[in-house]
Design a protein around this motif. Structure first.
Motif, short mmCIF file in Angstrom:
data_model
loop_
_atom_site.label_atom_id
_atom_site.label_comp_id
_atom_site.label_asym_id
_atom_site.label_seq_id
_atom_site.Cartn_x
_atom_site.Cartn_y
_atom_site.Cartn_z
N PRO A 125 41.79 32.02 -90.00
CA PRO A 125 40.57 31.82 -90.79
C PRO A 125 40.44 30.41 -91.36
O PRO A 125 39.33 29.94 -91.63
CB PRO A 125 40.67 32.86 -91.90
N ARG A 126 41.57 29.70 -91.53
CA ARG A 126 41.52 28.35 -92.08
C ARG A 126 41.60 27.27 -91.00
O ARG A 126 41.56 26.07 -91.32
CB ARG A 126 42.64 28.15 -93.10
N THR A 127 41.71 27.65 -89.73
CA THR A 127 41.81 26.67 -88.66
C THR A 127 40.70 25.63 -88.69
O THR A 127 40.97 24.44 -88.49
CB THR A 127 41.87 27.37 -87.29
N PRO A 128 39.44 25.98 -88.97
CA PRO A 128 38.39 24.96 -89.00
C PRO A 128 38.58 23.89 -90.08
O PRO A 128 37.89 22.86 -90.05
CB PRO A 128 37.11 25.78 -89.25
N GLU A 129 39.51 24.10 -91.01
CA GLU A 129 39.79 23.07 -92.01
C GLU A 129 40.61 21.92 -91.43
O GLU A 129 40.75 20.86 -92.06
CB GLU A 129 40.54 23.68 -93.20
N LEU A 130 41.16 22.09 -90.23
CA LEU A 130 42.03 21.08 -89.64
C LEU A 130 41.27 19.89 -89.09
O LEU A 130 41.86 18.84 -88.81
CB LEU A 130 42.88 21.70 -88.52
N GLY A 131 39.97 20.03 -88.92
CA GLY A 131 39.16 18.93 -88.39
C GLY A 131 37.70 19.32 -88.40
O GLY A 131 37.28 20.20 -89.14
N GLU A 132 36.92 18.66 -87.57
CA GLU A 132 35.51 19.02 -87.46
C GLU A 132 35.37 20.22 -86.52
O GLU A 132 35.90 20.22 -85.42
CB GLU A 132 34.70 17.85 -86.91
N TYR A 133 34.63 21.22 -86.96
CA TYR A 133 34.31 22.38 -86.13
C TYR A 133 32.81 22.57 -86.15
O TYR A 133 32.17 22.47 -87.20
CB TYR A 133 34.99 23.65 -86.66
N PHE A 134 32.25 22.84 -84.97
CA PHE A 134 30.81 23.06 -84.85
C PHE A 134 30.57 24.38 -84.14
O PHE A 134 31.34 24.78 -83.26
CB PHE A 134 30.14 21.93 -84.08
N GLY A 135 29.47 25.03 -84.50
CA GLY A 135 29.12 26.29 -83.88
C GLY A 135 27.65 26.37 -83.53
O GLY A 135 26.81 25.68 -84.11
N CYS A 136 27.36 27.23 -82.56
CA CYS A 136 25.97 27.56 -82.21
C CYS A 136 25.68 28.96 -82.72
O CYS A 136 26.48 29.89 -82.51
CB CYS A 136 25.77 27.50 -80.69
#
Length: 225
Positions: A125-136
């Motif tokens: 759940p915290r993986t997107p804190e490691l860098g930029e994450y984008f979603g559609c």
């Protein structure tokens, strides 16, 4: 670059991502909530005694670049190989994913749900804190995502690339990847990624996009008994 890539998990966990890690000078791992990836100072001779105190009994943890017999007290749950690929192409001319949404903590549940469904690799759940994450998103539902995971030197990993099965074939994940590639190259960084050896379609796609094989690396999922 080769030296950084050849033990990339350790170099990330003991370097730029040390703030997200727990461990010591022999073994480190991403803290609970992040991707369950471990690294060792000596990747070819991993110190599992040093890792043991960082893992719950039965917890599955990913290890790279190591082969051999499992030490006492550990099980090998998955034993496979993957391609480690490095960007060697031309930066995309334009961002074709301008409508992509940066993923924030409030999107964590949907991101985990999509990763659980599509299995792009270790994800928390915290993986997107490691860098930029984008979603559609479509109708408020996250249907595709891609982001950044390990970071060392000027190398930045693209990871978590996935699309909901109902919407595959529309190029959503590729546009998200190209968005990240463009942003990284503009920052003076070199993208890299991992893809399982048996995922031939993805491997061929990444080659066409401009990645090249750096090596075929061992990847194992282990658990402490």
């Amino acid at each position: 670059m080769n030296q950084l890539l050849d033990n990339v998990a350790w170099n990330a966990l003991s370097g730029p991502h040390a703030k997200f890690a727990s461990g010591n000078d022999r073994a480190r791992r991403y803290a609970t909530g992040f991707s369950p990836i471990a690294g060792f100072a000596d990747a070819m001779h991993p110190d599992f005694d040093a890792l043991a105190s960082l893992c719950e009994s039965g917890e599955q943890v990913y290890c790279m670049d190591w082969t051999g017999v499992a030490p006492a007290g550990w099980n090998i749950e998955v034993d496979a190989t993957m391609y480690r690929m490095v960007w060697d192409g031309v930066m995309p001319d334009e961002d074709l994913a301008l409508d992509a949404v940066p993923l924030r903590p409030e999107h964590a549940a949907q991101a985990v749900e999509l990763a659980t469904l599509t299995r792009p690799g270790p994800f928390g759940p915290r993986t997107p804190e490691l860098g930029e994450y984008f979603g559609c998103f479509e109708d408020g539902r996250l249907v595709a995502m891609a982001g950044e995971r390990m970071h060392v030197g000027t190398l930045h990993e693209i990871s978590g690339v996935c699309t909901h099965p109902d919407l595959q074939g529309r190029g959503l994940a590729r546009r998200l990847m190209e968005k990240l590639i463009r942003r990284q190259v503009l920052r003076g960084e070199t993208p890299f990624l991992h893809v399982m050896r048996d995922n031939d379609s993805a491997h061929r796609l990444y080659l066409r996009m401009g990645f090249r094989d750096h090596c075929e690396a061992a990847v194992r999922v282990v658990s402490r008994i």
